[in-house]
Design an enzyme around this catalytic site. Structure first.
Site, mmCIF file in Angstrom:
data_model
loop_
_atom_site.group_PDB
_atom_site.id
_atom_site.type_symbol
_atom_site.label_atom_id
_atom_site.label_comp_id
_atom_site.label_asym_id
_atom_site.label_seq_id
_atom_site.Cartn_x
_atom_site.Cartn_y
_atom_site.Cartn_z
ATOM 1 N N SER A 159 0.873 -1.183 0.000
ATOM 2 C CA SER A 159 0.000 0.000 0.000
ATOM 3 C C SER A 159 0.906 1.227 0.000
ATOM 4 O O SER A 159 2.078 1.136 0.371
ATOM 5 C CB SER A 159 -0.851 -0.013 1.272
ATOM 6 O OG SER A 159 -1.472 1.228 1.474
ATOM 7 N N TYR A 172 -2.190 -0.742 10.374
ATOM 8 C CA TYR A 172 -2.299 -1.144 8.958
ATOM 9 C C TYR A 172 -1.060 -0.676 8.206
ATOM 10 O O TYR A 172 -0.450 -1.437 7.446
ATOM 11 C CB TYR A 172 -3.574 -0.546 8.346
ATOM 12 C CG TYR A 172 -3.758 -0.825 6.866
ATOM 13 C CD1 TYR A 172 -4.361 -1.997 6.426
ATOM 14 C CD2 TYR A 172 -3.322 0.091 5.896
ATOM 15 C CE1 TYR A 172 -4.524 -2.256 5.062
ATOM 16 C CE2 TYR A 172 -3.484 -0.155 4.544
ATOM 17 C CZ TYR A 172 -4.080 -1.323 4.124
ATOM 18 O OH TYR A 172 -4.245 -1.579 2.774
#
Ligand code: NAP
Length: 253
Positions: A159, A172
């Site tokens: 990501s 995350y």
């Protein structure tokens, strides 16, 4: 072919992945679902791993309907799975298919976006379990089987927040940094072999996870999972042989 620009422009032929056996985690929804369909459409036998059987069955049926090679389903919740689950699963894949040519480790948990000081220990543990430890156990179990295949492709999912930390993305973000490191360690260890390990960053994509993270955003402004498939197909196909230890953006900035 330049690795900086070519993945997004890759055009896969209808038999690009013919005779390949490819595992996709989180195959029931979002990007994983589309990757499973696209890999199957290019001739791969796809193994669909996920936790919601109904969703996996729907993808299985879609693959059947397009007369692609018959898929297989592995129901597994990465939050509860143990090392033995991954070892048993790998043995089943070897018995049933004889090999594994590709694995897209795509399933992930978003968790709650919050201030760093408010992250609970339970929340942190769940993120690390699903996004890091399960990826470690799964890749560790799969690697010996994948190494037997010529030119296997292991593809982790990263990501933007796995490359540059961002406020409120807490565990995350940290988990995606770990994935970048995991892929690089494996790539370096297998550098002299045919096995390659890379990360893909899908970029902002129209899925449930994205809608959860950005509830005020108009999803129509985003790329769809289908739009970003050229990079996924490139990294799973023999066109990317020799590309390893890289982190590739699926979308052009
Ligand atoms: P998604 O639509 O939420 O789909 C995630 C898939 O993973 C679902 O099929 C889900 O299963 C499965 N999954 C989640 N937790 C699981 C668990 N504990 N065990 C087994 N399966 C589990 O997400 P997505 O947007 O497609 O994301 C795919 C990947 O891209 C993720 O790694 C994500 O971090 C990354 N990513 C996405 C974006 C974006 O904009 N969408 C941007 C950057 C990175 P269920 O359907 O059963 O819930």
């Amino acid at each position: 072919m330049s690795t900086e620009t070519s993945p997004h422009l890759f055009t896969a032929s209808a038999d690009e992945l013919k005779n390949k056996v490819i595992l996709v985690t989180g195959a029931g929804d979002g990007i994983g679902r589309q990757a499973a369909l696209s890999f199957a459409a290019c001739g791969a036998t796809v193994i669909l791993l996920g936790r919601t059987v109904k969703k996996l069955e729907a993808v299985y049926d879609e693959i059947e309907a397009m007369s692609a090679p018959q898929a297989a389903i592995i129901p597994l919740d990465l939050n509860g799975a143990t090392q033995q689950h991954y070892l048993d699963m790998t043995a089943t894949i070897e018995n049933q298919f004889g090999r594994l040519d590709g694995a897209l480790l795509n399933a992930a948990h978003l968790g709650v976006l919050s201030q760093y000081v408010q992250i609970s220990e339970d929340h942190w543990d769940q993120l690390m379990q699903v996004n890091v430890k399960s990826q470690f156990l799964l890749s560790q179990a799969l690697l010996p089987l994948m190494a037997k295949s010529n030119h296997a492709s292991l593809l982790f999912t990263s990501s933007s927040v796995g490359k540059q930390g961002r406020a409120y993305w807490g565990g995350y973000s940290v988990s995606k940094f770990a994935i970048e490191g995991m892929s690089q360690v494996i790539a370096d260890e297998y550098d002299k072999t045919g096995l390659r390990s890379n990360c893909i960053n899908p970029g902002a994509t129209q899925t449930l996870m994205r809608a959860t993270a950005y509830p005020g955003e108009d999803p129509q402004t985003l790329k769809t999972p289908l739009d970003i498939m050229p990079s996924y197909l490139y990294l799973m196909s023999d066109a990317s042989i020799g590309i390893t230890g890289q982190s590739i953006n699926a979308q052009i900035k």
